[in-house]
Design an enzyme around this catalytic site. Structure first.
Site, PDB file in Angstrom:
ATOM      1  N   GLU A 171     -37.664  -6.581  28.079  1.00  0.00           N
ATOM      2  CA  GLU A 171     -38.730  -5.562  27.107  1.00  0.00           C
ATOM      3  C   GLU A 171     -37.887  -4.639  27.717  1.00  0.00           C
ATOM      4  O   GLU A 171     -38.351  -4.052  28.597  1.00  0.00           O
ATOM      5  CB  GLU A 171     -39.828  -5.671  28.151  1.00  0.00           C
ATOM      6  N   LYS A 219     -40.281  -8.504  41.493  1.00  0.00           N
ATOM      7  CA  LYS A 219     -40.041  -7.451  42.129  1.00  0.00           C
ATOM      8  C   LYS A 219     -40.354  -6.154  41.844  1.00  0.00           C
ATOM      9  O   LYS A 219     -39.985  -6.145  40.476  1.00  0.00           O
ATOM     10  CB  LYS A 219     -38.592  -7.052  42.174  1.00  0.00           C
ATOM     11  N   SER A 231     -34.694  -0.666  31.863  1.00  0.00           N
ATOM     12  CA  SER A 231     -34.239   0.182  30.943  1.00  0.00           C
ATOM     13  C   SER A 231     -33.408  -0.788  29.825  1.00  0.00           C
ATOM     14  O   SER A 231     -32.902  -1.605  30.660  1.00  0.00           O
ATOM     15  CB  SER A 231     -33.449   1.432  31.819  1.00  0.00           C
ATOM     16  N   THR A 232     -32.856  -0.065  29.329  1.00  0.00           N
ATOM     17  CA  THR A 232     -32.194  -1.167  27.938  1.00  0.00           C
ATOM     18  C   THR A 232     -29.904  -1.327  29.316  1.00  0.00           C
ATOM     19  O   THR A 232     -29.872  -2.207  28.787  1.00  0.00           O
ATOM     20  CB  THR A 232     -31.523  -0.365  26.735  1.00  0.00           C
ATOM     21  N   CYS A 249     -43.116   2.851  27.315  1.00  0.00           N
ATOM     22  CA  CYS A 249     -42.314   2.137  26.339  1.00  0.00           C
ATOM     23  C   CYS A 249     -41.706   2.236  25.478  1.00  0.00           C
ATOM     24  O   CYS A 249     -41.426   2.580  23.980  1.00  0.00           O
ATOM     25  CB  CYS A 249     -41.401   0.748  27.059  1.00  0.00           C
ATOM     26  N   GLU A 262     -33.486   7.650  24.696  1.00  0.00           N
ATOM     27  CA  GLU A 262     -35.200   7.544  24.849  1.00  0.00           C
ATOM     28  C   GLU A 262     -34.779   8.432  26.628  1.00  0.00           C
ATOM     29  O   GLU A 262     -33.964   8.773  27.394  1.00  0.00           O
ATOM     30  CB  GLU A 262     -35.313   6.154  25.827  1.00  0.00           C
ATOM     31  N   GLY A 298     -31.497  -3.978  31.600  1.00  0.00           N
ATOM     32  CA  GLY A 298     -31.226  -5.356  30.753  1.00  0.00           C
ATOM     33  C   GLY A 298     -30.107  -5.872  30.760  1.00  0.00           C
ATOM     34  O   GLY A 298     -29.406  -7.093  30.627  1.00  0.00           O
TER      35      GLY A 298
END
Ligand code: NAI
Ligand code: MG
Length: 498
Positions: free
Chosen positions: A269, A194, A248-249, A303, A400, A252
């Protein structure tokens, strides 16, 4: 400057995208979403909708996962490693053949400069395939001598983990898609991919090349759609054995929570807030442009962007002036203008987000020494920005930003442990860069940095042979290299009592 591509190719592509939405690629067939819905795709250089993509959701993901399962247990299981390697290499050839088209699509869709789309996207993707094609014939278990009483023959097998759900972001859409597919296929897995909703088009085209390369039906399925629907359905699906995610964290963490149904394997990642450390003895002619492009390249939507710059006080003024000069001189414009060095941000959402960070930095006492504003007119352009007077604790130093915004700080003759502690004072740990001619300083620091990557006096970006991934909240696992392909395998221990 002349455009590095044929104007007619761009016109044809625009006409094609204007004529019909792109399809999903499920079980070897190109189909609309089961719901019949599609979504708008914007050109970030203008903010105009120029294409539509099929809006896949849970029903399409279910069909794709079932196709991937059939292929895993059927045609793909019957291929041998050499056949898989040949298919990966054939796909690399097709990507190179259509490099101009893919780079044009990527540049239209994401906004990145055409040459970056060509180099990082097309060349990067074909290198991923060629590298991982090599692994297809080299994945192997071990023979092991146990200490238990008796006589034994013991060995391990490396088997494919199964059906892989690959969820990728919008910052390098094509190479990220290929970098997930290539090792998974080399390991014998099948895939449901995706792409990000902001940039679905190059992945949609990848489906055409996968079909042409001759992969059996269902080995790779591509479902464009929203994260909250199609993405979430992959994570939730009991038929998906592993999710490999880049993004994004926060998403994640959501994926970790939502993947517990079948305890699918998860690799992540995620984001970064990577430090760049320039010592007084560094080769500044190299370090300064690298520090600038480490944050302004792809408009900071990287990243591993070097977003925190630490400079030794002896060279602070020279380095900061150098970086500021580059920030001012950078040609910001549409990715398809031949002299563009930095394109727009990907979306209105990202523009708002990035400008919000600049404002917050100024509010917390940082100086916006260069840039800091939106470039007025159409599109999502923001000026390359240098914040000085930043300090630990400020949001711009801790979070970030994912935009062309650099936070600059100073250090002196502190102990190496103190410098390392400042670099490590972040929840992230993806990348780091050191500039010094003193090998001891460089290697001592390299050992102390809590980051998945350390680049000393320069770095070649992403190389398919070099493991990539994060410490701390930058992720789980590694992509690329041997570790990257083994991440798509399960180990089976076979014990034979003789
Ligand atoms: P995101 O993490 O939401 O998007 C990445 C991918 O995840 C997309 O394909 C999206 O459709 C999918 N996704 C979103 N929600 C999902 C869910 N609930 N379940 C499954 N899949 C889901 O990133 P977004 O919102 O586009 O960007 C926000 C910020 O994330 C950026 O400003 C940046 O800081 C960070 N980011 C970091 C990236 C990296 O490479 N480290 C890449 C993209 C974003
Ligand atoms: Mg999101």
């Amino acid at each position: 400057m002349n455009a590095p591509f044929a104007a007619t190719a761009l016109e044809q592509l625009r006409a094609e995208y204007a004529s019909a939405p792109t399809d999903l690629f499920i079980d070897g067939k190109f189909v609309p979403a089961a719901s019949g819905k599609s979504f708008e795709v914007e050109d970030p250089a203008t903010g105009q909708v120029f294409a539509h993509a099929a809006a896949g959701d849970a029903a399409d993901i279910d069909a794709a996962v079932k196709a991937a399962r059939r292929a895993l247990e059927g045609a793909w299981a019957k291929t041998n490693p050499a056949q898989r390697a040949r298919l990966l290499t054939r796909l690399a050839d097709l990507i190179e053949r259509d490099g101009e088209r893919i780079a044009l699509t990527e540049s239209l869709d994401n906004g990145m400069p055409f040459m970056m789309a060509k180099f990082a996207g097309v060349f990067g993707a074909s290198e991923q395939l060629r590298y991982n094609a090599g692994w297809a014939t080299k994945i192997a278990g071990e023979t092991i001598e146990p200490s238990s009483p008796g006589e034994w023959h013991c060995f391990t097998l490396r088997e494919p983990v199964g059906v892989v759900g690959a969820i990728v972001p919008w910052n390098f859409p094509f190479v990220m898609a290929v970098a997930k597919i290539a090792p998974a296929l080399a390991a014998g897995c099948t895939v449901v991919l995706k792409p990000a909703e902001q940039t679905p088009l190059s992945a949609a085209y990848l489906g055409k090349l996968i079909a042409e390369a001759g992969f059996p039906e269902g080995v790779v399925n591509i479902v464009t759609g929203m994260g909250e629907t199609a993405g979430a359905a992959i994570v939730d699906h009991m038929g998906v054995d592993k999710v490999s995610f880049t993004g994004s964290t926060s998403v994640g963490k959501l994926i970790v929570k939502n993947s517990t149904g079948n305890l699918k394997r998860v690799s992540l990642e995620l984001g970064g807030k990577s430090p760049v450390m320039i010592f007084a003895d560094a080769d500044l002619a190299k370090a300064i442009p690298a520090a600038a492009m480490g944050i302004f390249g792809n408009a900071g939507q990287v990243c591993a962007a070097g977003s925190r710059l630490f400079v030794h006080e002896k060279v602070y003024d020279q380095v900061v002036e150098g970086v500021q000069g580059m920030a001012k001189a950078l040609k910001v414009g549409p990715g398809l203008s031949p002299d563009t060095q930095m394109g727009p941000l990907v979306s209105a959402e990202q523009l708002t987000r990035v400008l919000g960070y600049v404002e917050s930095g100024a509010g917390e006492g940082a100086t916006v020494s260069v840039g800091g504003s939106r470039i007025e007119g159409e599109g999502y352009f923001v000026q390359p920005t240098v914040l000085t007077g930043t300090a630990a604790g400020m949001k711009v130093v801790e979070e970030e930003i994912f935009g062309p915004v650099l936070s600059v700080m100073k250090f002196g003759d502190e102990e190496i442990d103190v410098i390392a502690a400042r670099a490590n004072a972040t929840e992230y740990g993806l990348s780091s860069r050191i500039w010094t001619r003193d090998i001891s300083t460089a290697l001592k620091l390299a050992k102390r940095l809590k980051a998945g990557g350390v680049m000393i006096n320069g770095g070649a970006g992403v190389d398919p042979a070099m493991p990539l991934g994060g410490y701390k909240q930058s992720g789980w696992g590694r992509e690329n290299g041997k570790a990257g392909v083994e991440a798509y395998t399960e180990i089976k221990s076979v014990t034979v009592a003789l």
